[in-house]
Design a protein around this motif. Structure first.
Motif, PDB file in Angstrom:
ATOM      1  N   PHE B  22      27.836   6.348  15.440  1.00  0.00           N
ATOM      2  CA  PHE B  22      28.974   7.042  16.050  1.00  0.00           C
ATOM      3  C   PHE B  22      29.171   6.734  17.520  1.00  0.00           C
ATOM      4  CE2 PHE B  22      27.586   9.608  12.422  1.00  0.00           C
ATOM      5  CZ  PHE B  22      28.715   9.453  11.656  1.00  0.00           C
ATOM      6  N   ASP B  84      37.803   1.528  18.644  1.00  0.00           N
ATOM      7  CA  ASP B  84      37.728   2.389  17.482  1.00  0.00           C
ATOM      8  C   ASP B  84      39.030   3.154  17.360  1.00  0.00           C
ATOM      9  OD1 ASP B  84      36.468   3.342  15.328  1.00  0.00           O
ATOM     10  OD2 ASP B  84      35.567   5.036  16.385  1.00  0.00           O
ATOM     11  N   THR B  87      40.534   8.297  13.628  1.00  0.00           N
ATOM     12  CA  THR B  87      41.173   8.765  12.399  1.00  0.00           C
ATOM     13  C   THR B  87      41.676  10.185  12.630  1.00  0.00           C
ATOM     14  OG1 THR B  87      38.879   8.951  11.780  1.00  0.00           O
ATOM     15  CG2 THR B  87      40.238   7.483  10.485  1.00  0.00           C
ATOM     16  N   ARG B  92      39.228  13.386   9.066  1.00  0.00           N
ATOM     17  CA  ARG B  92      37.809  13.444   9.428  1.00  0.00           C
ATOM     18  C   ARG B  92      37.152  14.690   8.836  1.00  0.00           C
ATOM     19  NH1 ARG B  92      37.329  13.329  15.464  1.00  0.00           N
ATOM     20  NH2 ARG B  92      39.597  13.494  15.386  1.00  0.00           N
ATOM     21  N   SER B  95      36.632  14.133   5.158  1.00  0.00           N
ATOM     22  CA  SER B  95      35.510  13.227   4.925  1.00  0.00           C
ATOM     23  C   SER B  95      34.198  13.944   5.185  1.00  0.00           C
ATOM     24  CB  SER B  95      35.610  12.016   5.846  1.00  0.00           C
ATOM     25  OG  SER B  95      36.857  11.414   5.729  1.00  0.00           O
TER      26      SER B  95
ATOM     27  N   SER C  23      30.350   7.814   8.197  1.00  0.00           N
ATOM     28  CA  SER C  23      30.752   6.822   9.192  1.00  0.00           C
ATOM     29  C   SER C  23      31.650   5.770   8.554  1.00  0.00           C
ATOM     30  CB  SER C  23      29.505   6.182   9.797  1.00  0.00           C
ATOM     31  OG  SER C  23      29.855   5.061  10.535  1.00  0.00           O
ATOM     32  N   PHE C  24      31.326   5.405   7.320  1.00  0.00           N
ATOM     33  CA  PHE C  24      32.141   4.402   6.611  1.00  0.00           C
ATOM     34  C   PHE C  24      33.563   4.916   6.442  1.00  0.00           C
ATOM     35  CE2 PHE C  24      33.742   1.928   3.156  1.00  0.00           C
ATOM     36  CZ  PHE C  24      33.154   0.701   3.304  1.00  0.00           C
ATOM     37  N   LEU C  25      33.666   6.219   6.212  1.00  0.00           N
ATOM     38  CA  LEU C  25      34.997   6.782   5.966  1.00  0.00           C
ATOM     39  C   LEU C  25      35.822   6.886   7.232  1.00  0.00           C
ATOM     40  CD1 LEU C  25      34.381   9.604   3.366  1.00  0.00           C
ATOM     41  CD2 LEU C  25      35.647   7.508   3.085  1.00  0.00           C
ATOM     42  N   VAL C  26      35.178   7.223   8.368  1.00  0.00           N
ATOM     43  CA  VAL C  26      35.982   7.514   9.550  1.00  0.00           C
ATOM     44  C   VAL C  26      36.085   6.328  10.506  1.00  0.00           C
ATOM     45  CG1 VAL C  26      35.527   9.969   9.438  1.00  0.00           C
ATOM     46  CG2 VAL C  26      34.048   8.504  10.815  1.00  0.00           C
ATOM     47  N   LYS C  27      35.217   5.350  10.368  1.00  0.00           N
ATOM     48  CA  LYS C  27      35.321   4.194  11.268  1.00  0.00           C
ATOM     49  C   LYS C  27      36.255   3.183  10.645  1.00  0.00           C
ATOM     50  CE  LYS C  27      32.457   5.468  14.470  1.00  0.00           C
ATOM     51  NZ  LYS C  27      32.786   5.532  15.879  1.00  0.00           N
TER      52      LYS C  27
END
Lengths: 481, 320, 105, 569
Positions: B22, B84, B87, B92, B95, C23-27
């Motif tokens: 992150f 980056d 999103t 988010r 997810s 992380s895969f989903l949001v990056k």
């Protein structure tokens, strides 16, 4: 020596040879095609209980290779497809074709890798070995689709990566839980505990990505539409089917006792949704290859519509399901190859650009039309025989919704597949230019004829596919947790 | 005591992983990813799996890290600053909920499985027959030799796939045109390489040799060699051969070819595919391991360095 | 009890897999997604290792599976990185795009 | 198994073999010359093959089925083979300058194989396969000249053919289901007869066969497709292929059992078609289209009779023989009339008069002139048609006479050639002679099942008043030079298209009015967006499925759903 080993070792050897010979490696296909075909035929005629462990190491340590009916029909189908697609690729990826030489050379090792991986996957009963086989096929698939569009290949790569990881997670849970990853052993010991159910769920999720079932099909249309014709043919014919075969082995063999009707019904519902969604999208496409790609999304749906039918009463639906998979393999490979040739002759990539093509390349358009007949499920073709068996099973079980989906899908397929054919036959003054390669149409025509001919051998096929089928061992499948 | 250490280690692993995943900057992310890989190696040591620890540090952290760093620096050169895109919050949150649920379920399921060594009792009695003592090597090269064979082909296939992306114009170039440009660091790298290369060779040979009895083996040795090759290339000491050069082809193919040939020979001599004839087990396994180590080293090095890059216009002008 | 076995590591692996998935989903950048996929993979392996732990050592079978998995993961990651770089360098243009007219042999 | 019974598989295998051969390059020169050879084994089989003997190959298709020749099937088979043979000879000359000889030969032979196979199939699967072969492979024949009109006709044809195939498939599956999985046609029919609760099955079958047989209102493809094909192909389409639909109805309808609803609807549709199609056909200007409408009308007659029999529960045997005889006469006669269109194009002067005389004789027979074969078959088919049916059939001579007079009137003329080519003349005349004679021969053979007692001449002549009336009407029209109104081909189809266009225009007008009433710009945009809303929705769905989030998120969701289902299922 047994074809169970040789079917994997031989293409691997050819992969090395193709790398070693570099630019001239493409001629190897002339040896590989007949050799692999004869190995596949040898496999078909093995005694029914043909199986052995690799290197003589027994389960649960070793890896069991088994030539059951499913393996036989899929290996044979894949051999037919790959052999003929390979011959076509000899023309497509020749130095004269004008493509970059890196691309022309890169195709062959990946092609053999995919072939070996597919055979390894069809023949093994080991879930971790299946993971490696799946990676071989996915990797080769990504590499092949990258020959067309990098963007699409990257998307496919990420999808495939996630699918593999989900599958691997399931394998890890199963191994930790049972100390084995062999399907035949799991079939005996599997219990409905949390770990097993979660493993089955995530593995199925991952494999649905690989077999491109709606709504996890997102990687397929762009990758298929952009890749060179032989690559699209292999992706649709082989890559998608490997995921499906593993799912068959999981749901009807390893965890047949856990497969609750509602879960199988969920897969069937997704399949029905895929048939409808894929057909509607196919109708809306303007480009020929995109249309054919969405048709794959719809056709994959049929395979899963068969899931609840098999779970309820396996014997009839089983042969329908396998026959449909193999018929789709052959017909879709034929269709992609034919579409590739048609697009080379046409002035653009749209369906509207096909005007007058039937005059310029009658054999190719005929191959496309024959493949379409099988995909629509019209007789006499493999697609029809499969639909007939599935419909029979559906009506037998009173599953009228699935029967309606099967029929409606056929009608919708007729609508969208008829469009390019009608355009190709129309108009005297198209701007199409004939290819100077009359033999190029042989492979699609032969594949399409095989798909049609399959319809005449429904009974023989059903007997072959039933060899060693899990339900034939006397236990009913599913229903009873 | 050891439990406390385990917990601390796991927390550190989670922390480095969180930062790697992150953190905003891409390079920082990869740096933390490498640290994460090394901590994982420690975790494997704590689990008593020295073989995996070696593989994780050398291959998982090392080679993957190098490949990602090189990719990032190339992307920077090409003007992609790896920014980056944020999103939307809703996505988010969704997810996060999904992944949280997944994590809780997975952790719960994991806790229902009692840890335990399931197969060493099955493996152990078979090892004397092979003449080797390292059970992991036994599994990799004998019992699950089929997996390992296929896996070497995956490595080879990845390389072929990566290289078929290369445009023809840069195909004549060696695998990388990226050499450290800063003179000081280049001298350091050169000197480092001259020391390192022989040492790496010896370590690799040793790792393969002891691999049959002690932790080690073809993958670890290959990774060490590959690391040395990568550093040497970046230092400009070694120029990696082109993929279609004879040397590269031999190096890449010797492992899979040996493995496949020995496997088929076993079948031809009346046994099974990948069965070793009695008495020759150890000899054959060590032969395969040396051949594999060479191929894995070449394959990993070429993969980490990446295919030849098309030169940006100014660089091409400089080259003239 | 929780601590005696490899449960600590197994649960860590599970959390890693979840983190990686998130992380895969949001990056959105593919390099970051590759990184995330690697973390998921590492989590799965750690789970396998943790659950294979016993007082006498780790399950050799699980170790072998993990080593195979690590090598496959590195091969795929490197391929993915190469694809991302190539895509950035040349866009989505191949040297001979499909649909371009070519004369057959 | 005798050598004669091998004629059955040979009858279908031989045309397929010829079809394959037409693909081999070396064979191209004698492609057309080989066309007449194709139906010969079938012709021999119709006369020589033993009846009711099953010839099967258990490995093929679904196994257990095979080929079998029934008495009625033999009549259909013989008529079809004879017609195909004559049409093929005709085609040798007629298609001399054809641009696509390979495609013509290939699909001609395939359709032939399908058509012959339908009359011999003993089980559902082979019947369905032959029927589909016939339906689908006729499409290339319809669009053979690739003109825009033919392509449009082909599209209509293939759409209805595929719908028909689907309906038939469902019907067959349901029928097999009723018969507990039996697939032999006899068992299936017996099961349908025994279970009066299965009208759904019958409806599917009726739609499937009705489309092929040109049953109103499913006939729309017929008046556009038959004229579009090359003349010899039109002849077999109208003469032999349409009969496959009739044959299917005969084979599968549970005749002998009483299904009043099904029977009445069939009878109503059939007899309505008998008159309506003939009247619609009068308004046509193309001779082939007129003939196509005449075919719809005649098939309506047959379907009407079948319907009456179904409603009354008449035993199958009498219906079968009568309908077979009628179909034989109509097939041969319609073949001769179609071939006559092409012949007339090549003839002027005295020869033309001769040709027209021959065709007129055939036409009169079809219309039921006393003492001709046509009158005899009408008399025979009145038997199962019931009282009302019989009188309707009697009256139909009026419309039949009129439409065939119209046909003779619009026959095309030629300016150049005076003497017709023998290869065109001979098959036409042969068919005409066969149409006038063959029914009598069949009548003598099947005396056991058909009791035909010719009434005395006077009453026959009196009964033929509608025909006389028709002739008088036709004479008046010609003498006064009245003009028939003209209608576009494909009546309903045209109406549908017009209706859609009209509706569209009206809607647009309404929309414009509504826009004018409301504030202009915003409303217009909103309606546009709303119109395409579901398409946009599909697009965004697809984008989502291909998007980055789908890669992991959907996977997890699907897995979660599956997990829940597994847990609670």
């Amino acid at each position: 020596m047994s074809p169970l080993d040789l079917l994997v070792a031989t293409p691997l050897g050819f992969m090395l040879a193709a790398l070693a010979f570099g630019g001239q490696g493409r001629w190897l296909i002339l040896v590989a095609s007949p050799l692999m075909m004869s190995l596949a035929v040898w496999l078909v005629f093995l005694p029914p209980d043909a199986a052995h462990v690799v290197g003589g190491w027994d389960l649960p340590l070793g890896i069991l290779l088994r030539g059951d009916g499913v393996a036989r029909v899929f290996v044979l189908g894949a051999a037919l497809c790959a052999a003929l697609v390979g011959l076509q690729a000899l023309y497509e990826f020749s130095p004269q074709s004008g493509g970059p030489s890196a691309r022309n050379r890169g195709f062959w090792p990946l092609f053999y890798l995919m072939w070996a991986g597919a055979n390894a996957g069809f023949l093994t009963t080991d879930l971790f070995n299946l993971y490696v086989a799946l990676e071989m096929v996915s990797l080769a698939g990504v590499g092949l689709s990258a020959l067309g569009s990098l963007q699409a290949a990257l998307r496919y790569f990420l999808f495939a990566l996630m699918g593999s990881l989900a599958y691997l997670l399931g394998v890890a849970l199963l191994f930790a839980n049972y100390g084995t990853v062999d399907i035949t052993l799991l079939a005996r010991t599997a219990e409905a505990d949390a770990a097993t159910l979660m493993a089955l769920a995530v593995m199925t999720g991952g494999l649905l990505v690989k077999s491109a079932l709606f709504p996890l099909h997102g990687w397929l249309p762009p990758a298929h539409a952009a890749a060179p014709a032989p690559a699209s043919a292999l992706l649709s014919a082989i890559v998608v089917k490997l995921g499906f075969v593993i799912l068959m082995r999981l749901w009807f063999e390893a965890f047949a006792t856990l497969a609750a009707p509602i879960a199988v019904g969920l897969l069937g519902a997704l399949g029905a949704a895929a048939v409808i969604y894929g057909s509607i999208q196919a109708m809306r496409q303007r480009q020929l290859k995109a249309l054919v790609a969405y048709s794959t999304v719809a056709q994959v749906g049929y395979l899963f519509v068969a899931f609840p039918l098999v779970a309820a009463a396996p014997s009839a639906a089983w042969s329908g399901m396998t026959l449909h998979a193999v018929a789709h393999m052959l017909a879709k490979a034929a269709m992609f190859l034919a579409a590739g040739l048609m697009l080379k002759a046409a002035p653009g990539r749209d369906i509207a650009d096909l005007v007058g093509l039937a005059r310029v390349m009658p054999v190719t358009v005929t191959a496309f039309a024959l493949a379409a007949i099988s995909l629509m499920g019209l007789p006499p073709s493999g697609g029809f025989a499969a639909k007939f068996m599935l419909l029979d099973a559906a009506l037998d079980q009173g599953a009228y919704i699935y029967a309606a989906v099967l029929l409606g899908g056929g009608l919708m397929a007729a609508v969208y597949l008829f469009r390019p054919i009608a355009v190709a036959f129309s108009g005297a003054h198209g701007r199409a230019v004939a290819l100077k390669a009359p033999l190029a149409a042989v492979a699609p025509l032969a594949l399409a004829m095989c798909a049609i001919a399959l319809g005449f051998f429904g009974v023989a096929f059903a007997e072959l596919a039933a060899i060693g089928a899990p339900w034939a061992q006397g236990d009913a499948i599913g229903g009873v947790p | 005591m050891s439990a406390a250490f385990d917990i601390l280690l796991c927390l550190m692993i989670l922390a480095t992983a969180g930062i790697a995943l992150f953190v905003r900057g891409a390079f920082a992310a990869i740096a933390f990813f490498i640290a994460f890989g090394n901590l994982l190696g420690l975790a494997w040591l704590a689990l008593g799996a020295v073989n995996v620890a070696l593989a994780e540090i050398a291959v998982g952290a090392g080679v993957t890290g190098v490949a990602l760093i090189l990719a990032c620096s190339r992307l920077f050169e090409l003007g992609d600053n790896l920014a980056d895109v944020r999103t939307p919050l809703a996505s988010r949150l969704g997810s996060a909920a999904l992944c949280l649920g997944f994590t809780v379920m997975l952790a719960g399921v994991v806790l229902t499985i009692p840890p335990g060594d399931r197969l060493s009792k099955v493996v152990a009695p078979l090892l004397p027959g092979l003449g080797i003592e390292n059970p992991v090597t036994g599994v990799l090269l004998a019992f699950r030799g089929y997996d390992t064979l296929l896996e070497t082909f995956v490595l080879l296939g990845a390389l072929v796939a990566a290289w078929s992306l290369t445009p023809d114009a840069s195909r004549r170039l060696p695998p990388t045109t990226m050499v450290m440009t800063d003179p000081t660091s280049r001298i350091v790298a050169e000197a480092f390489t001259r020391l390192l290369a022989p040492a790496a060779l010896i370590i690799a040979a040793y790792l393969v040799w002891v691999g049959s009895d002690l932790p080690g083996g073809a993958f670890q040795a290959g990774a060490v060699l590959a690391g040395a090759l990568v550093v040497a290339t970046l230092g400009g000491v070694v120029v990696l051969p082109r993929l279609d050069s004879l040397a590269a082809r031999i190096a890449l193919m010797v492992g899979p070819l040996t493995f496949l040939a020995i496997g088929l020979a076993g079948a031809a001599l009346g046994g099974r595919f990948l069965a070793y004839p009695d008495g020759l087990e150890k000899t054959l396994i060590v032969t395969i391991e040396y051949a594999l180590a060479i191929s894995i080293a070449a394959g990993l090095a070429l993969l980490a360095i990446g295919p030849p890059q098309p030169m940006p216009n100014n660089a091409r002008a400089d080259a003239r | 009890m929780l601590v005696e076995g490899g449960h600590v590591f197994a649960v860590t692996g599970a959390v890693l897999a979840g983190l990686g998935f998130y992380s895969f989903l949001v990056k959105r950048h593919p390099i970051r997604q590759l990184l995330a996929a690697n973390v998921v993979g590492a989590g799965v392996f750690l789970m396998l290792g943790g659950l294979g732990r016993s007082p006498g050592g780790a399950d050799p079978f699980a170790q072998a599976l993990v080593i195979t998995g690590i090598v496959i993961a590195v091969a795929l990651s490197a391929l993915g990185a190469a694809m991302v770089v190539r895509l950035a360098a040349c866009g989505d243009k191949d040297e001979a795009p499909l649909g371009e007219k070519r004369e057959g042999p | 198994m005798t050598s004669e019974s091998l004629l059955l598989p040979a009858a279908v295998a031989w045309p397929m073999l010829l079809a394959l051969a037409s693909l081999t390059p070396g064979f191209r020169s004698c492609l057309r010359a080989a066309l007449p050879l194709a139906p010969l084994p079938a012709l021999a089989a119709a006369f020589l093959a033993p009846r009711e003997v099953l010839v099967n190959a258990p490995e093929l298709l679904l196994g257990g089925g095979g080929l079998m020749l029934t008495d009625a099937g033999a009549v259909f088979l013989g008529a079809a083979a004879g017609l195909w043979f004559c049409a093929a000879i005709y085609a040798v000359r007629y298609m001399r300058d054809d641009a696509h000889p390979v495609s013509f030969a290939l699909f001609w032979n395939l359709v032939l194989a399908g058509n012959l196979g339908v009359f011999m199939a003993a089980d559902l699967a082979s019947f369905y396969v032959f029927f589909a072969l016939l339906s689908l492979m006729a499409y290339p024949l319809v669009i053979h000249d690739r003109k825009p009109a033919s392509l449009r006709a082909g599209t209509v044809y293939i759409v209805l053919a595929v719908i028909g195939e689907t309906a038939l498939l469902v019907g067959f599956m349901l029928a097999a289901h009723v018969a507990d999985g039996a697939i032999m046609i006899e068992e299936v029919r017996a099961a349908l007869t025994a279970s009066p609760t299965q009208p759904a099955t019958l409806w599917f079958l009726i739609v499937g066969f009705g489309i092929k047989a040109g049953l109103m209102p499913l006939h729309v493809w017929l008046p556009v497709a038959h004229p579009a094909a090359p003349t010899p192909a039109s002849a077999v389409l109208s003469g032999a292929i349409v009969k496959a639909g009739i044959f299917g109805l005969l084979m599968f309808l549970p005749l002998g059992a009483t299904f009043e609803m099904v029977g009445s609807v069939l009878a109503f549709l059939g007899f309505a078609g008998l008159f309506a199609a003939a009247l619609l056909g009068l308004a046509q200007t193309n001779a082939k289209t007129v003939l196509a409408y005449s075919t719809v009308s005649q098939m309506g007659l047959i379907v009407g009779v079948i319907g009456v029999a179904q409603a009354a529960g008449t035993p199958a045997a009498s219906v079968l023989a009568a309908v077979a005889l009628y179909a034989l006469h109509h097939g041969l006669a319609k073949g001769a009339l179609f071939l006559g269109v092409g012949l007339a194009q090549h003839t002027t002067g005295a020869w033309r008069w001769l040709v027209v005389m021959v065709l007129a004789a055939v036409a009169l027979s079809v219309a039921g002139l006393p003492l001709t074969a046509g009158a005899m078959v009408k008399e025979v088919i009145k038997e199962p048609a019931g009282a009302l049916g019989a009188s309707l059939i009697g009256v139909s001579s009026l419309t039949s006479g009129l439409i065939l007079a119209r046909y003779l009137f619009v026959l095309p003329a030629s300016a150049t050639q005076t003497r017709p080519p023998l290869m065109l003349l001979a098959p036409t005349v042969a068919l005409a002679v066969a149409a006038l004679c063959a029914p009598w021969m069949v009548l003598t053979w099947s005396a056991a099942t058909i009791d035909y007692e010719p009434s005395d001449l006077l009453s026959q002549v009196v009964d033929a008043w509608p025909l006389g009336f028709a002739l008088i009407l036709a004479g008046i029209v010609v003498l006064l030079r009245l003009k028939c109104p003209t209608l576009p081909e494909g009546d309903l189809l045209f109406l549908m298209r017009q209706g859609l266009l009209g509706a569209n225009a009206t809607l647009r007008r309404v929309g414009r009015f509504a826009q004018a009433m409301a504030t202009p710009v915003a409303r217009e945009q909103r309606t546009k967006q709303r119109g395409a809303a579901w398409l946009n929705y599909l697009d965004s769905l697809e984008r989502a499925a291909q998007g980055q989030a789908a890669i992991g998120g959907l996977l997890l969701l699907v897995a979660a759903a599956l997990g829940a289902a597994l847990l609670y299922g």
